[in-house]
Design a protein around this motif. Structure first.
Motif, short mmCIF file in Angstrom:
data_model
loop_
_atom_site.label_atom_id
_atom_site.label_comp_id
_atom_site.label_asym_id
_atom_site.label_seq_id
_atom_site.Cartn_x
_atom_site.Cartn_y
_atom_site.Cartn_z
N GLY A 88 2.20 -9.72 7.69
CA GLY A 88 2.86 -10.03 6.43
C GLY A 88 2.42 -9.16 5.27
O GLY A 88 3.04 -9.15 4.22
N VAL A 89 1.31 -8.50 5.42
CA VAL A 89 0.83 -7.55 4.43
C VAL A 89 0.45 -6.29 5.19
O VAL A 89 0.46 -6.27 6.41
CB VAL A 89 -0.39 -8.08 3.65
CG1 VAL A 89 -0.01 -9.29 2.84
CG2 VAL A 89 -1.53 -8.41 4.60
N GLY A 90 0.09 -5.27 4.50
CA GLY A 90 -0.28 -4.08 5.24
C GLY A 90 -0.75 -2.96 4.36
O GLY A 90 -0.92 -3.12 3.15
N THR A 91 -0.93 -1.85 5.01
CA THR A 91 -1.42 -0.65 4.35
C THR A 91 -0.29 0.36 4.25
O THR A 91 0.35 0.68 5.25
CB THR A 91 -2.59 -0.04 5.14
OG1 THR A 91 -3.66 -0.99 5.20
CG2 THR A 91 -3.08 1.24 4.49
N PHE A 121 -3.94 1.12 0.66
CA PHE A 121 -3.38 2.46 0.89
C PHE A 121 -4.23 3.23 1.89
O PHE A 121 -5.46 3.08 1.93
CB PHE A 121 -3.31 3.24 -0.42
CG PHE A 121 -2.37 2.66 -1.43
CD1 PHE A 121 -1.03 2.98 -1.42
CD2 PHE A 121 -2.83 1.77 -2.39
CE1 PHE A 121 -0.17 2.43 -2.35
CE2 PHE A 121 -1.98 1.22 -3.32
CZ PHE A 121 -0.63 1.55 -3.31
N GLN A 122 -3.56 4.03 2.66
CA GLN A 122 -4.22 5.05 3.50
C GLN A 122 -3.78 6.40 2.96
O GLN A 122 -2.60 6.71 2.93
CB GLN A 122 -3.79 4.89 4.96
CG GLN A 122 -4.32 5.97 5.88
CD GLN A 122 -3.76 5.84 7.29
OE1 GLN A 122 -3.66 4.74 7.83
NE2 GLN A 122 -3.35 6.95 7.88
N PHE A 123 -4.75 7.22 2.54
CA PHE A 123 -4.43 8.47 1.84
C PHE A 123 -4.61 9.68 2.75
O PHE A 123 -5.54 9.76 3.55
CB PHE A 123 -5.35 8.65 0.62
CG PHE A 123 -5.21 7.57 -0.41
CD1 PHE A 123 -4.18 7.59 -1.32
CD2 PHE A 123 -6.13 6.53 -0.46
CE1 PHE A 123 -4.05 6.59 -2.29
CE2 PHE A 123 -6.02 5.53 -1.42
CZ PHE A 123 -4.97 5.56 -2.33
N ARG A 139 5.01 9.25 10.19
CA ARG A 139 3.56 9.23 10.09
C ARG A 139 3.08 8.91 8.69
O ARG A 139 1.88 8.78 8.44
CB ARG A 139 2.99 10.58 10.55
CG ARG A 139 3.20 10.86 12.03
CD ARG A 139 2.57 12.18 12.47
NE ARG A 139 3.34 13.34 11.99
CZ ARG A 139 2.96 14.14 11.02
NH1 ARG A 139 1.82 13.92 10.38
NH2 ARG A 139 3.70 15.18 10.66
N ALA A 140 4.00 8.80 7.75
CA ALA A 140 3.69 8.41 6.38
C ALA A 140 4.83 7.54 5.86
O ALA A 140 5.98 7.69 6.29
CB ALA A 140 3.50 9.63 5.48
N ASP A 141 4.50 6.63 4.96
CA ASP A 141 5.51 5.73 4.41
C ASP A 141 6.04 6.22 3.06
O ASP A 141 7.22 6.06 2.77
CB ASP A 141 4.91 4.33 4.22
CG ASP A 141 4.37 3.75 5.51
OD1 ASP A 141 5.10 3.80 6.52
OD2 ASP A 141 3.22 3.28 5.52
N ILE A 142 5.15 6.77 2.25
CA ILE A 142 5.50 7.27 0.92
C ILE A 142 4.90 8.66 0.77
O ILE A 142 3.76 8.91 1.18
CB ILE A 142 4.96 6.36 -0.19
CG1 ILE A 142 5.63 4.99 -0.14
CG2 ILE A 142 5.16 7.00 -1.57
CD1 ILE A 142 7.08 4.97 -0.56
N GLY A 143 5.66 9.58 0.18
CA GLY A 143 5.16 10.93 -0.05
C GLY A 143 5.35 11.35 -1.49
O GLY A 143 6.28 10.88 -2.18
#
Length: 294
Positions: A88-91, A121-123, A139-143
């Motif tokens: 329900g939540v995540g990174t 966040f995973q950076f 492999r990434a959600d936001i860029g």
């Protein structure tokens, strides 16, 4: 086909050594050998061949490698998505060009977490093309990038503009001025981005009308390296007004030429995302960019 066996194959193709690959995978060397042998039997072809005292990919291994990378990446992306759905939540996996780390990306992430404490966040960082590729491959959600690709699966929204400035060593003849035109910089050697940097296209575009008189003495990929060369007297530079530019041993001069600015973008896949926080963070960043200077 066993996903783990494909993952082992990819690592072995990088190391070209069973012992080192087994150490990376935290399995025994015999277990790795058995997995590769099982994969070869399933495919009916050898994947590696001996090369001196080591090994190298054979023709079938070379053919399998890009497909294996795609399969493993898709499997990892699927697992990541369903873990987020389950919890329900995540990174949010975020990839950005280094130029936007400070203060734009870090500030946006901090402000978003203040309102959404269950999100993390995973950076990771990379050039613009690497950011876009990571998004396209899941492999990434936001860029965050400076140069959008033409991939129809991705959505880009401009969130920031930054001006170009000139930077010259202290004591340089141009350091006596308060502003500069591009024309005034042409008499001096320049330090600029190499073609490995996503910023080179932007600088090239600005200098295109006077490209034949642009005296490029040094080309390097990193903005901090450019500024160190400028500070040590190797030349002057024209680049975006970013934190690396602002140092006490150089003089920074605004450019008077029109169009001396560059846009930066936030990006995501157009498809629906399993974690609502991904779209929430995207919308949050766009709204912030329109309300405040980032």
């Amino acid at each position: 086909m066993n996903i783990d066996h494909l993952r082992y194959f990819i690592i072995l193709s990088q190391e070209m050594h069973y012992g080192r690959a087994a150490d990376r995978l935290n399995i025994s060397q015999s277990g790795l050998s058995h997995a590769i042998s099982t994969l070869e039997k399933e495919l009916g072809v050898p994947l590696f061949q001996k090369s001196g005292r080591g090994i190298q990919l054979g023709q079938y291994g070379l053919a399998l490698l890009p497909q294996a990378q795609h399969i493993v990446s898709a499997a990892d992306s699927c697992l990541h998505s369903f873990r987020m759905l389950r919890d329900g939540v995540g990174t949010i996996r975020l990839k950005t060009i280094p130029l936007l780390i400070s203060p734009t990306v870090t500030k946006l992430c901090r402000l978003f977490r203040e309102e959404n404490p269950n999100c993390d966040f995973q950076f990771s960082t990379g050039m613009s093309r690497e950011v876009c590729q990571a998004l396209a491959e899941g492999r990434a959600d936001i860029g965050f990038c400076s140069k959008p690709t033409e991939d129809p699966s991705l959505e880009y929204v401009p969130i920031q503009r930054r001006d170009l400035v000139a930077a010259v060593p202290l004591g340089h003849p141009l350091a006596e001025q308060e502003t500069l035109s591009l024309e005034e910089t042409l008499s001096y050697p320049h330090v600029t981005y190499s073609w490995l940097s996503g910023q080179r296209d932007m600088v090239d575009r600005v200098f295109s009308p006077v490209k034949d008189r642009w005296n490029i003495a040094y080309e390097v990929e990193d903005a901090n390296f450019i500024m160190e060369l400028v500070a040590q007297g190797f030349g002057i530079t024209v680049m975006l007004d970013t934190p690396p530019v602002r140092r006490p041993d150089v003089k920074v001069l605004p450019l008077t030429d029109p169009g001396s600015e560059s846009r930066f973008y936030i990006a995501r896949q157009k498809r629906a995302h399993p974690l609502a926080a991904i779209d929430s963070f995207f919308d949050f960043c766009v709204a912030r960019s329109r309300s405040y200077a980032l």
